[in-house]
Design an enzyme around this catalytic site. Structure first.
Site, PDB file in Angstrom:
ATOM      1  N   GLY A  16     -11.187   7.287   9.183  1.00  0.00           N
ATOM      2  CA  GLY A  16     -10.154   7.180   8.155  1.00  0.00           C
ATOM      3  C   GLY A  16     -10.758   7.110   6.768  1.00  0.00           C
ATOM      4  CB  ALA A  17      -9.199   7.331   3.412  1.00  0.00           C
ATOM      5  CB  SER A  44     -10.947  10.216  15.449  1.00  0.00           C
ATOM      6  OG  SER A  44      -9.725  10.347  14.765  1.00  0.00           O
ATOM      7  CB  CYS A 132      -5.708  -2.273  -2.147  1.00  0.00           C
ATOM      8  SG  CYS A 132      -4.055  -1.618  -1.840  1.00  0.00           S
ATOM      9  CD  GLN A 158       0.535  -0.885  -5.151  1.00  0.00           C
ATOM     10  OE1 GLN A 158       1.146  -1.928  -5.324  1.00  0.00           O
ATOM     11  NE2 GLN A 158       0.156  -0.491  -3.959  1.00  0.00           N
ATOM     12  CE  LYS A 222       1.361  -5.700   3.190  1.00  0.00           C
ATOM     13  NZ  LYS A 222       0.817  -4.329   3.370  1.00  0.00           N
ATOM     14  CG  HIS A 251      -3.801   0.412  -6.257  1.00  0.00           C
ATOM     15  ND1 HIS A 251      -3.504   1.729  -5.980  1.00  0.00           N
ATOM     16  CD2 HIS A 251      -3.586  -0.271  -5.089  1.00  0.00           C
ATOM     17  CE1 HIS A 251      -3.139   1.833  -4.709  1.00  0.00           C
ATOM     18  NE2 HIS A 251      -3.169   0.636  -4.159  1.00  0.00           N
ATOM     19  CG  ASN A 324      -6.521   2.789  -3.944  1.00  0.00           C
ATOM     20  OD1 ASN A 324      -6.966   3.542  -4.814  1.00  0.00           O
ATOM     21  ND2 ASN A 324      -5.913   3.251  -2.869  1.00  0.00           N
TER      22      ASN A 324
END
Length: 344
Positions: A16-17, A44, A132, A158, A222, A251, A324
């Site tokens: 993933g990123a 994956s 983040c 964001q 959050k 962000h 972020n």
């Protein structure tokens, strides 16, 4: 955790990123690694990721994948973390989890290393990486907490990468469609799971995550709940608005803080300048202030536009920006791992 010359590390969600940036950050920081195991879903598995001149294979994650692992960095979503984190801990690993699964668990420390590294002393095998947008806010607020934090009003701007790689691809598709046809076809914004979609390209959407019964989004709550936990201020007043903007990475946050005592911008700049990993960029007359492209690719948090509220000497306004995916996720997770090693 036992002190060693080098450690056996696992990254769950490696393709993933954020997972890829965890791997890159481990290499860039020259983390003391004996071995690195890359884990992901069955879909994956079989991919390879470069690390220190080698192409490491990605394996399908199972409970036994964590046998012999010292530190496991997780970035594979809350459900996956709930399945695998207890299994990793059972096998002796310390888990640093980037999902929302454990953040508000009273038995799990929620850590920004510049702010509350002491919370690591009480971990029971799992450490939560904050959201983040919370992380960069905490780095800035911590520098001024000596003046008595009373009320934080925050509006976030964001980047779409906060929704994952699919959102980055979707924004690019919208821009490409506009270039080709002069019109923008809505893709997945504000949420892929919703029936109603709006263009994100050249647009601003006041929704990050789903809306709750109180009229706030999960992302906004959050900010409220995580800030109180990290700062150990359960009664801190936080008024959040989270907004998605057509930016790929980074962000930004407009912050107004009311303090128990008056604070001047000059005092705030001096405190910010002394803070760890916080960069002051505050020369508005020369058009020098934080913006997302300034933060992209760095682990620092940037602060500027520092000014007094026109109506209240107890209130300061400032602008905070960070990458972020790095400080807001991968970098903070690796910093936690580094702090664990120092405290071993």
């Amino acid at each position: 955790m036992e002190r060693k010359a080098s450690y056996r590390i696992a990254v769950l969600g490696a393709t993933g990123a954020v997972g890829r940036r965890m791997v890159e950050t481990l290499e860039r920081r020259n983390f003391p690694i004996e071995s690195l195991k890359l884990l992901a879903s069955e879909r994956s598995a079989g991919q390879t990721i470069a690390f220190r001149g080698e192409q490491l294979p990605v394996e399908r994650a199972t409970a036994d994948s964590f046998e012999g692992i010292d530190i496991a960095l997780f970035s594979a979503g809350a459900t996956t973390s709930q399945i695998f984190a207890p299994e990793a801990v059972k096998r002796g690993a310390v888990v640093v989890d980037n999902s929302s699964a454990y953040r508000m668990d009273p038995n799990v420390p929620l850590v920004v290393p510049e702010v509350n590294p002491h919370a690591l002393d009480d971990h029971q095998g799992i450490i939560a990486n904050p959201n983040c947008s919370t992380i960069q806010l905490m780095v800035a607020l911590h520098a001024l907490r000596a003046f008595g934090l009373e009320h934080v009003t925050i509006s976030t701007y964001q980047a779409v990468s906060g929704m994952g790689q699919k959102a980055v691809d979707a924004l690019r598709e919208e821009v490409a469609a506009w270039q080709a046809t002069g019109t923008i076809a809505s893709t997945i914004f504000p949420l892929a799971s919703q029936d109603t979609h709006y263009p994100q390209a050249f647009n601003v959407l006041p929704q990050c995550d789903i809306f709750l019964d109180n009229g706030y989004t999960k992302e906004e709550m959050k900010l409220v709940n995580e800030s109180r936990k990290i700062l150990e201020l359960p009664d801190l007043k936080v008024s959040p608005t989270a907004v998605r903007v057509p930016v790929l990475y980074g962000h930004a946050e407009s912050v107004a803080v009311r303090f128990a005592t008056p604070v001047t911008p000059d005092i705030a700049r001096a405190r910010f300048a002394q803070a760890e990993n916080l960069v002051v960029v505050d020369e508005p007359g020369a058009a020098k202030y934080p913006h997302p492209q300034m933060a992209e690719g760095t682990g620092d948090t940037f602060v500027g536009r520092i000014r007094q509220d026109l109506a209240d000497p107890h209130t300061l306004l400032f602008f905070v920006v960070a990458d972020n995916l790095l400080k807001g996720a991968a970098w903070n997770a690796v910093q936690i791992a580094e702090a664990l090693v120092k405290r071993a």
